[in-house]
Motif scaffolding. Structure first.
Motif, mmCIF file in Angstrom:
data_model
loop_
_atom_site.group_PDB
_atom_site.id
_atom_site.type_symbol
_atom_site.label_atom_id
_atom_site.label_comp_id
_atom_site.label_asym_id
_atom_site.label_seq_id
_atom_site.Cartn_x
_atom_site.Cartn_y
_atom_site.Cartn_z
ATOM 1 N N ILE A 12 0.843 -1.193 0.000
ATOM 2 C CA ILE A 12 0.000 0.000 0.000
ATOM 3 C C ILE A 12 0.878 1.242 0.000
ATOM 4 O O ILE A 12 1.782 1.385 0.825
ATOM 5 C CB ILE A 12 -0.940 -0.005 1.220
ATOM 6 C CG1 ILE A 12 -1.959 -1.133 1.074
ATOM 7 C CG2 ILE A 12 -1.627 1.347 1.373
ATOM 8 C CD1 ILE A 12 -2.858 -1.283 2.292
ATOM 9 N N TYR A 13 0.596 2.121 -0.956
ATOM 10 C CA TYR A 13 1.274 3.414 -1.012
ATOM 11 C C TYR A 13 0.530 4.355 -0.084
ATOM 12 O O TYR A 13 -0.675 4.545 -0.201
ATOM 13 C CB TYR A 13 1.259 3.921 -2.454
ATOM 14 C CG TYR A 13 1.903 5.268 -2.663
ATOM 15 C CD1 TYR A 13 3.139 5.566 -2.091
ATOM 16 C CD2 TYR A 13 1.282 6.251 -3.436
ATOM 17 C CE1 TYR A 13 3.728 6.797 -2.297
ATOM 18 C CE2 TYR A 13 1.871 7.479 -3.645
ATOM 19 C CZ TYR A 13 3.094 7.751 -3.077
ATOM 20 O OH TYR A 13 3.682 8.968 -3.276
ATOM 21 N N SER A 14 1.255 4.959 0.857
ATOM 22 C CA SER A 14 0.625 5.693 1.949
ATOM 23 C C SER A 14 -0.207 6.875 1.464
ATOM 24 O O SER A 14 -1.170 7.269 2.111
ATOM 25 C CB SER A 14 1.689 6.180 2.931
ATOM 26 O OG SER A 14 2.593 7.055 2.283
ATOM 27 N N VAL A 15 0.150 7.445 0.313
ATOM 28 C CA VAL A 15 -0.550 8.643 -0.141
ATOM 29 C C VAL A 15 -1.988 8.348 -0.544
ATOM 30 O O VAL A 15 -2.894 9.103 -0.217
ATOM 31 C CB VAL A 15 0.223 9.300 -1.310
ATOM 32 C CG1 VAL A 15 -0.580 10.442 -1.917
ATOM 33 C CG2 VAL A 15 1.566 9.809 -0.814
ATOM 34 N N ASP A 16 -2.205 7.228 -1.264
ATOM 35 C CA ASP A 16 -3.567 6.971 -1.729
ATOM 36 C C ASP A 16 -4.184 5.678 -1.201
ATOM 37 O O ASP A 16 -5.342 5.398 -1.467
ATOM 38 C CB ASP A 16 -3.630 6.990 -3.260
ATOM 39 C CG ASP A 16 -2.689 5.990 -3.903
ATOM 40 O OD1 ASP A 16 -2.202 5.092 -3.193
ATOM 41 O OD2 ASP A 16 -2.442 6.118 -5.108
ATOM 42 N N GLY A 17 -3.404 4.918 -0.436
ATOM 43 C CA GLY A 17 -3.972 3.735 0.194
ATOM 44 C C GLY A 17 -4.241 2.575 -0.751
ATOM 45 O O GLY A 17 -4.973 1.658 -0.404
ATOM 46 N N CYS B 110 5.731 -3.758 -6.126
ATOM 47 C CA CYS B 110 6.970 -3.243 -5.567
ATOM 48 C C CYS B 110 7.945 -4.391 -5.396
ATOM 49 O O CYS B 110 7.601 -5.552 -5.588
ATOM 50 C CB CYS B 110 6.722 -2.559 -4.220
ATOM 51 S SG CYS B 110 6.133 -3.672 -2.932
ATOM 52 N N SER B 111 9.158 -4.036 -5.058
ATOM 53 C CA SER B 111 10.158 -5.038 -4.721
ATOM 54 C C SER B 111 10.742 -4.691 -3.364
ATOM 55 O O SER B 111 10.833 -3.518 -2.992
ATOM 56 C CB SER B 111 11.253 -5.098 -5.787
ATOM 57 O OG SER B 111 11.863 -3.838 -5.946
ATOM 58 N N PHE C 75 8.534 1.053 -5.172
ATOM 59 C CA PHE C 75 7.402 0.816 -6.057
ATOM 60 C C PHE C 75 7.872 0.819 -7.501
ATOM 61 O O PHE C 75 8.486 1.785 -7.969
ATOM 62 C CB PHE C 75 6.317 1.876 -5.825
ATOM 63 C CG PHE C 75 5.663 1.742 -4.477
ATOM 64 C CD1 PHE C 75 4.679 0.794 -4.263
ATOM 65 C CD2 PHE C 75 6.036 2.551 -3.421
ATOM 66 C CE1 PHE C 75 4.079 0.660 -3.010
ATOM 67 C CE2 PHE C 75 5.444 2.427 -2.169
ATOM 68 C CZ PHE C 75 4.468 1.473 -1.967
ATOM 69 N N GLU C 76 7.565 -0.254 -8.204
ATOM 70 C CA GLU C 76 8.008 -0.405 -9.580
ATOM 71 C C GLU C 76 7.278 0.590 -10.481
ATOM 72 O O GLU C 76 6.069 0.779 -10.369
ATOM 73 C CB GLU C 76 7.754 -1.834 -10.053
ATOM 74 C CG GLU C 76 8.573 -2.854 -9.275
ATOM 75 C CD GLU C 76 8.272 -4.280 -9.726
ATOM 76 O OE1 GLU C 76 7.508 -4.470 -10.686
ATOM 77 O OE2 GLU C 76 8.808 -5.195 -9.085
#
Length: 79
Positions: free
Chosen positions: A32-37, A42-43, A57-58
């Motif tokens: 989960i990317y914190s900005v948009d949830g 990713c690696s 995040f790829e």
């Protein structure tokens, strides 16, 4: 290495949470990317500590430390 033999009964299919033993440096997963949830591929770059991982995040190049609770296997499984 033994497999879990305990019966798992679930009416709803739960998200496939990762176990810490499955998260290795270089592994491909989603987090989960914190900005948009939202989940993004990713690696894993490094293990930060108990249940926390440094990922990139790829396709975006953003790096973040995420909890294992915010990580999952990619759809379709590994490979």
């Amino acid at each position: 290495g033994g497999q879990d033999t305990g019966a798992v009964v679930a009416t709803l299919k739960p998200p496939k949470f990762l176990k810490s033993s499955e998260v290795l440096v270089g592994a491909k997963c989603e987090a989960i990317y914190s900005v948009d949830g939202l989940f993004y591929p990713c690696s894993v770059d490094a293990i930060e500590g108990e249940g926390s991982y440094h990922v990139t995040f790829e396709g975006y190049g953003n790096s973040e430390v995420v909890s294992i609770m915010h990580m999952r296997m990619p759809p379709g499984g590994a490979g």
